[in-house]
Design a protein around this motif. Structure first.
Motif, PDB file in Angstrom:
ATOM      1  N   ASN A 291      28.474 -53.365 -35.268  1.00  0.00           N
ATOM      2  CA  ASN A 291      27.136 -53.410 -34.559  1.00  0.00           C
ATOM      3  C   ASN A 291      26.628 -51.951 -34.060  1.00  0.00           C
ATOM      4  OD1 ASN A 291      27.731 -56.068 -35.664  1.00  0.00           O
ATOM      5  ND2 ASN A 291      25.425 -56.585 -35.154  1.00  0.00           N
TER       6      ASN A 291
ATOM      7  N   ILE B 204      15.603 -62.290 -36.113  1.00  0.00           N
ATOM      8  CA  ILE B 204      16.912 -62.304 -35.202  1.00  0.00           C
ATOM      9  C   ILE B 204      17.188 -60.871 -35.061  1.00  0.00           C
ATOM     10  CG2 ILE B 204      19.225 -62.731 -35.011  1.00  0.00           C
ATOM     11  CD1 ILE B 204      18.607 -65.262 -36.923  1.00  0.00           C
ATOM     12  N   ASN B 205      17.021 -60.077 -35.918  1.00  0.00           N
ATOM     13  CA  ASN B 205      17.452 -58.656 -35.839  1.00  0.00           C
ATOM     14  C   ASN B 205      16.492 -57.865 -34.942  1.00  0.00           C
ATOM     15  OD1 ASN B 205      20.048 -58.177 -37.178  1.00  0.00           O
ATOM     16  ND2 ASN B 205      19.150 -59.024 -38.835  1.00  0.00           N
TER      17      ASN B 205
ATOM     18  N   ALA C 157      16.934 -58.504 -31.654  1.00  0.00           N
ATOM     19  CA  ALA C 157      18.016 -57.648 -31.013  1.00  0.00           C
ATOM     20  C   ALA C 157      17.961 -56.260 -30.799  1.00  0.00           C
ATOM     21  CB  ALA C 157      19.359 -57.916 -32.059  1.00  0.00           C
ATOM     22  N   GLU C 158      16.875 -55.634 -31.623  1.00  0.00           N
ATOM     23  CA  GLU C 158      16.835 -54.348 -31.674  1.00  0.00           C
ATOM     24  C   GLU C 158      15.929 -54.088 -30.061  1.00  0.00           C
ATOM     25  OE1 GLU C 158      16.052 -50.415 -33.042  1.00  0.00           O
ATOM     26  OE2 GLU C 158      17.661 -52.093 -33.771  1.00  0.00           O
TER      27      GLU C 158
ATOM     28  N   ASN D 236      18.547 -55.251 -26.977  1.00  0.00           N
ATOM     29  CA  ASN D 236      19.622 -54.729 -26.902  1.00  0.00           C
ATOM     30  C   ASN D 236      19.596 -53.199 -26.381  1.00  0.00           C
ATOM     31  OD1 ASN D 236      20.966 -56.680 -27.744  1.00  0.00           O
ATOM     32  ND2 ASN D 236      21.627 -56.123 -29.824  1.00  0.00           N
TER      33      ASN D 236
ATOM     34  N   LYS E  71      22.577 -59.910 -24.776  1.00  0.00           N
ATOM     35  CA  LYS E  71      22.987 -59.110 -25.952  1.00  0.00           C
ATOM     36  C   LYS E  71      22.447 -60.191 -26.964  1.00  0.00           C
ATOM     37  CE  LYS E  71      24.224 -55.065 -24.539  1.00  0.00           C
ATOM     38  NZ  LYS E  71      23.161 -54.408 -24.159  1.00  0.00           N
ATOM     39  N   VAL E  72      21.947 -59.583 -27.991  1.00  0.00           N
ATOM     40  CA  VAL E  72      21.837 -60.468 -29.520  1.00  0.00           C
ATOM     41  C   VAL E  72      22.677 -59.543 -30.465  1.00  0.00           C
ATOM     42  CG1 VAL E  72      20.130 -61.370 -30.852  1.00  0.00           C
ATOM     43  CG2 VAL E  72      19.642 -61.052 -28.564  1.00  0.00           C
ATOM     44  N   ILE E  73      23.511 -60.358 -31.052  1.00  0.00           N
ATOM     45  CA  ILE E  73      24.262 -59.827 -32.319  1.00  0.00           C
ATOM     46  C   ILE E  73      24.073 -60.646 -33.500  1.00  0.00           C
ATOM     47  CG2 ILE E  73      26.649 -59.206 -33.109  1.00  0.00           C
ATOM     48  CD1 ILE E  73      25.433 -57.672 -30.357  1.00  0.00           C
ATOM     49  N   PHE E  74      23.855 -60.140 -34.614  1.00  0.00           N
ATOM     50  CA  PHE E  74      23.953 -60.639 -35.938  1.00  0.00           C
ATOM     51  C   PHE E  74      24.788 -59.997 -36.744  1.00  0.00           C
ATOM     52  CE2 PHE E  74      22.952 -61.550 -40.265  1.00  0.00           C
ATOM     53  CZ  PHE E  74      22.427 -62.751 -40.325  1.00  0.00           C
TER      54      PHE E  74
END
Length: 795
Positions: free
Chosen positions: A519, A589-590, A593-594, A597, A607-610
């Motif tokens: 990622n 979700i993405n 995250a964008e 992060n 932090k958000v991670i897919f």
């Protein structure tokens, strides 16, 4: 084959050169993988043959487990562990300059399953062999599995899984055991020697070819079989369009769960299901017939278990063979069938209980439809005798009604056992979803709480924790998981708790490296790793977690003094290709995250991670690294869950609703070692039945909710236009079917409490230890022993 490291090395070098036709110095890691896999398969072939001979000689009862999916993961290291030769092989390879870990990476995850249903089936096979029980799996050999998930611009993109590109080293193709499967055509009857005989004419015939894989028990000489069927064209088909016939035939075993929004996909799914059951039952009977003159006692010697509704056609197919091929009358055939088949229900969602339009079913499977129709007629007559004149009641319970064949109804009527997969789930089936059937057949219903292959999810996935456990309580736990309870004596041992902390941190570092490489995001191993990995579905409420992340982000932006323990929110999930709403959630979700992060003002607090393409081999890295296990489905909707058990045995704490097996986890670990929140199943069912919930009231009366929900549509995320309108509408205009907003406040409060608890690592690790110690109950060994003793009656 080899008794020590030196012998292994000599054999291995010879085999590489023999198999690959080149000198050892020129061979590649791919050559090493193929050679090692082949060696293991040959190494067990003797036990494989002996196991089958033993079953024949003992003449004991055998069980055949029919499942549309098996999520096996990678088998190389698991097989080495089960055979007790992992260390010998690893050290031998190391001395030859070969890293077993790198060789293992070349193995593809078998593309034979998707979610909890398929992984459960894989765990069950492991336990059957490890407990020396005579049980085999039957499934379909999908060429491309479900799909490989890529995330492109935040969207899910589906690519075919190419897991068979380099062949499958574990399988043996057995063309001599192929069977024929008929579709379409018409059925004619005639009287022959005073008997009514049915003939299936002008059928389009497909050949089902078995590919057998050995299922190796842990520390046992039992090797059971997983038989996977491949659909192939007939050698000399009577078909006007050969190319079309070939294409349609091969598509039967091409993909798992073809999109069935159109008739074409429905036909394909029904073909898959019939191919699986017809090929399996034909082959089971063929091998049974080698030893028995007739099938009078078939049900005493064989149990056929159907995993969910996909293989329910086993019931009419067994009837067809008994009547049309073995010459039994209806009553005798029905008696044998009903005492042979057992059924597991995996859902309380009525939309997930399969039903097929008769306009598709009848022409595709004409003889099977006749039999299902006859079963329905006789069953409705029985109902009529009990409830004369109550047409509405009979229509409600009928197998065929309103131009549909209802598979769950057929499963209940045609089997001797119906089980749920967690205490709560079984109670909901008995008292609500299948209440009428339970009142008719109370003796059929029972519960078997799911379990996991604790060896795969601890010995293989978390070797550091496994060896700490072995050092502390000895190694019996690997064979007898209930021994894990002995760990409770270390609850106040600070050096043991420190070791737990250290192991968890090392596992988090490994996952952090994967996140960095996949990622491109740097995460802090000292943050809380807050994880939700499972299929993407509205009832599993990935949305609740995302809205909570958005709320935290808003707090940071508005209040410079706001502070939390740093969090890494991790998601992994595939959305079904035709499931529009679930794909929107992935995009959300993405998108979140964008934004999060890349906001320097948040620094490392959030932090958000897919993680794309969630699968078994990735799960084996995720579970050992998780601090928090998110099991936040709407109460009453998740039948059991098994991810909750994998997290638990790896020392993560659960935040969850009182749903599925979470209820039993709480019973075992106690209230203080799990974080529960939200509505109960009873409350959800009450709202669903009587109404009274208005999501708009929560939206208007809770500023946190209003702000985050509005951000879905007010331009907060630049450049996505009306992308998230369907999510907004589902929450506000469609009254939030899964009670996301209703549970929001309770969830947010619980998450705050979790952060506070995490700051005291000794207290946190003590809770983790209690979870690990109590996880033995959730081993699939316990579940399978219960099936064996109480349903299948196998020894």
């Amino acid at each position: 084959m080899f008794s020590n490291k030196i012998e292994f090395k000599e054999t291995f070098i010879k085999r590489v050169e023999m198999v690959c036709g080149k000198s050892f110095s020129e061979s590649t890691e791919r050559d090493y993988y193929q050679t090692l896999g082949g060696m293991i398969r040959e190494y067990v072939s003797n036990d494989w043959i002996k196991t089958n001979e033993r079953y024949l000689a003992n003449k004991g009862k055998q069980v055949y487990y029919l499942s549309i999916e098996y999520l096996l993961g990678k088998l190389l290291r698991q097989n080495l562990i089960n055979l007790g030769i992992e260390e010998t092989v690893q050290e031998g390879l190391m001395e030859l300059g070969i890293d077993l870990g790198k060789v293992e990476e070349l193995e593809a995850d078998a593309g034979l399953g998707n979610g909890g249903l398929g992984r459960l089936a894989a765990c069950f096979l492991d336990s059957l062999a490890s407990l020396n029980l005579p049980g085999h799996g039957h499934g379909i050999r999908y060429k491309h599995g479900l799909f490989e998930q890529k995330i492109v611009d935040g969207y899910q993109v589906e690519l075919p899984e190419q897991w068979l590109r380099s062949g499958n080293v574990w399988e043996v193709r057995k063309a001599d055991l192929s069977v024929k499967i008929p579709f379409w055509g018409k059925v004619e009857s005639k009287i022959d020697n005073g008997r009514l005989v049915f003939q299936h004419l002008n059928a389009e015939t497909v050949t089902a070819v078995p590919h057998d894989m050995p299922v190796i028990g842990y520390n046992s000489d039992t090797v059971n079989t997983l038989r996977l069927w491949n659909a192939e064209p007939e050698q000399f088909p009577f078909h006007h369009d050969i190319l079309k016939y070939k294409r349609e035939t091969e598509s039967i075993s091409e993909f798992l769960y073809p999109d069935d929004t159109h008739d074409e996909g429905k036909i394909l799914r029904l073909k898959q299901q019939y191919l699986l059951v017809s090929a399996s039952i034909q082959s089971i009977i063929k091998s049974y017939r080698k030893q028995h003159v007739n099938l009078d006692h078939f049900h005493q010697d064989v149990c056929i278990h159907i995993n969910d509704t996909h293989p329910v056609l086993a019931i009419p197919e067994l009837m067809r063979i008994l009547i049309d091929e073995e010459g039994y009358d209806w009553e005798h055939a029905w008696d044998i069938t009903r005492h042979t088949i057992s059924y597991t229900n995996h859902t309380t969602l009525s939309e997930a209980l399969e039903k097929w339009p008769t306009r598709i079913f009848q022409p595709l499977l004409p003889r099977i439809y006749m039999i299902v129709n006859e079963i329905n007629e006789r069953y409705c007559m029985e109902l009529w005798e009990q409830f004369p004149g109550d047409w509405e009641y009979i229509r409600k319970l009928a197998i065929i009604a309103d131009d549909y064949v209802r598979m769950a109804h057929l499963a209940i009527v045609g089997s001797f056992s119906v089980n749920g997969v967690a205490k709560l789930h079984t109670e909901i089936l008995k008292n609500r979803e299948m209440k009428d059937f339970y009142q008719l057949y109370p003796e059929k219903f029972n519960n078997k709480t799911n379990g996991i292959a604790h060896r795969r999810w601890l010995l293989k996935a978390n070797p550091a924790l496994a060896s700490l456990i072995t050092e502390s309580i000895g190694q019996r736990w690997a064979k007898t998981p209930s021994e894990l309870i002995q760990l409770l004596k270390y609850q106040n041992d600070s050096s043991f708790l420190d070791q737990l902390t250290k192991i968890k941190r090392e596992n988090k570092k490994v996952l952090a490296e994967i996140i960095q490489s996949k990622n491109g995001v740097t995460v802090d191993p000292d943050a809380i790793f807050d994880v939700q990995v499972k299929r993407l579905h509205a009832y599993k409420r990935q949305l609740l977690k995302v809205l909570h992340i958005m709320y935290l982000y808003n707090r940071f932006k508005e209040d410079s003094s706001f502070s939390i323990v740093p969090r890494v929110f991790i998601f992994g999930a595939k959305a079904s290709p035709g499931y529009y709403y679930a794909k929107k959630i992935i995009k959300l979700i993405n998108t979140v995250a964008e934004k999060v992060n890349n906001d320097p003002s948040i620094s490392n607090k959030l932090k958000v991670i897919f993680l794309e393409n969630y699968r078994v081999s990735l799960a084996e890295k995720i579970f050992p690294a998780a601090d928090l296990s998110e099991q936040i489905s709407t109460a009453s909707k998740e039948a059991s869950g098994t991810g909750n058990m994998k997290f638990m045995i790896n020392g993560a704490l659960t935040v969850g609703t009182l749903d599925g097996a979470n209820v039993e986890i709480r019973e075992l670990v106690g209230d203080s070692n799990i974080f529960t929140f939200g509505l109960t199943a009873e409350q959800v069912l009450h709202y669903s039945q009587y109404g009274g919930y208005r999501s708009k009231e929560y939206y208007h009366h809770d500023n946190r909710i209003k702000q985050t929900v509005d951000q879905l549509v007010n331009g907060f995320f630049p450049g996505v236009n009306n992308e998230f309108e369907p999510i907004f509408d589902s929450l506000i205009e469609e009254n939030d079917q899964y009670f996301v907003l209703k549970d929001f406040a309770s969830y947010a409060d619980t998450q705050k409490h979790i952060g506070e608890t995490f700051t005291n690592q000794q207290v946190w690790q003590k809770k983790c230890l209690v979870n690990i110690a109590q996880a033995g109950y959730f081993s699939s060994d316990r579940t399978i022993q219960e099936y064996a003793d109480q349903i299948w009656k196998i020894k």
